[in-house]
Design a protein around this motif. Structure first.
Motif, PDB file in Angstrom:
ATOM      1  N   ASP A 282      -9.493  46.272  22.492  1.00  0.00           N
ATOM      2  CA  ASP A 282      -9.022  45.707  20.598  1.00  0.00           C
ATOM      3  C   ASP A 282      -8.185  44.141  21.707  1.00  0.00           C
TER       4      ASP A 282
ATOM      5  N   TYR B 127      -5.974  41.966  21.160  1.00  0.00           N
ATOM      6  CA  TYR B 127      -4.646  42.602  21.051  1.00  0.00           C
ATOM      7  C   TYR B 127      -4.127  41.931  22.321  1.00  0.00           C
ATOM      8  N   LYS B 128      -3.789  43.580  22.790  1.00  0.00           N
ATOM      9  CA  LYS B 128      -3.402  43.696  24.424  1.00  0.00           C
ATOM     10  C   LYS B 128      -3.876  42.804  25.693  1.00  0.00           C
TER      11      LYS B 128
ATOM     12  N   ALA C  17      -5.510  34.922  14.592  1.00  0.00           N
ATOM     13  CA  ALA C  17      -3.772  35.083  14.706  1.00  0.00           C
ATOM     14  C   ALA C  17      -3.011  35.688  13.714  1.00  0.00           C
TER      15      ALA C  17
ATOM     16  N   PRO D 294       0.230  37.523  19.915  1.00  0.00           N
ATOM     17  CA  PRO D 294       0.352  38.556  20.736  1.00  0.00           C
ATOM     18  C   PRO D 294       1.095  38.083  21.949  1.00  0.00           C
TER      19      PRO D 294
ATOM     20  N   GLU E 217      -6.373  43.935  14.735  1.00  0.00           N
ATOM     21  CA  GLU E 217      -5.079  44.757  15.324  1.00  0.00           C
ATOM     22  C   GLU E 217      -6.210  46.366  16.215  1.00  0.00           C
TER      23      GLU E 217
END
Ligand code: SAH
Length: 213
Positions: free
Chosen positions: A136, A138-139, A156, A160, A210
């Motif tokens: 993922d 997102y991180k 998005a 993030p 996500e």
């Protein structure tokens, strides 16, 4: 499928079209002239591979439109040896453009099937991102931060925070922000605490998701 002079000719035309649409960065245009986009697509799309269009690549995902790839690459201002993080490997086309720009590329994909196919494809083509990761995005990728550039190739809903924090000072985050359609957004990290935000036109991407399926 092979890469032939005919394909090279079509790529030249595509690069000229992108220049006419406003892409000015010669290095980006050169990369578009070099990367054999038809090999990233199912053979049934071969005849259309050098049109300025997005196409399905399976798992409900798309290879981005060449104009979008060129526009995002231009905003990133890649210099040789820059450390670049890409969220959304997909077909690997954008990744390969970044590699042609001589970046050290770290790329993340969350769809397992796409991850596997593209991983095999990179191997076959001899394309070598530093890391191609299933997970993922997102991180971000904190263990490899900071990055000179981060490019998000899916829409998005919001920016993030992790991605902003993984930019080097002077680094650039290029991210399409929005739900139905997206506003291309550039963040430049001016200092530890300051970011400069600039917005560009509207684009349409598949969503940045996500959680894993
Ligand atoms: N750069 C790609 C564009 C593919 S479309 C290309 O040139 O082909 C966007 C991709 O982002 C899809 O493959 C989708 O599965 C992936 N994606 C969506 N959310 C993600 C997330 N949170 N982390 C990593 N990849 C993600």
């Amino acid at each position: 499928m092979r890469d032939t002079l005919k394909h090279k000719g079509m790529r030249n035309k595509l690069a000229n079209l992108l220049a006419a649409k406003g892409i000015e960065d010669e290095k980006v245009l050169a990369a578009i002239r070099e990367v054999p986009r038809h090999l990233f697509l199912d053979s049934s799309f071969e005849a259309h591979a050098y049109q300025d269009k997005a196409f399905p690549i399976g798992a409900e995902q798309t290879i981005s439109q060449p104009y979008t790839v060129a526009f995002q690459s231009q905003l990133l201002q890649v210099k040789p040896n820059d450390k670049i993080l890409e969220i959304g490997t997909g077909s690997g086309y954008q990744t390969s453009v970044l590699l042609k720009l001589k970046a050290r590329v770290y790329t993340i994909e969350r769809q397992l099937e796409l991850f596997k196919t593209t991983s095999r494809f990179f191997g076959k083509m001899g394309y070598r991102p530093k890391k191609h990761i299933f997970g993922d995005g997102y991180k971000g990728l904190p263990e490899e931060a900071p990055f000179n550039g981060i490019i998000v190739t899916a829409g998005a809903p919001e920016v993030p925070k992790a991605l902003l924090s993984q930019l080097a000072v002077g680094g650039r985050l290029v991210i399409p922000v929005g739900i139905e359609d997206q506003i291309m957004t550039l963040y430049v990290r001016k200092s530890e605490k300051e970011f400069e935000k600039t917005t560009f036109g509207n684009f349409r991407f598949v969503p940045l998701l996500e959680d894993k399926n």
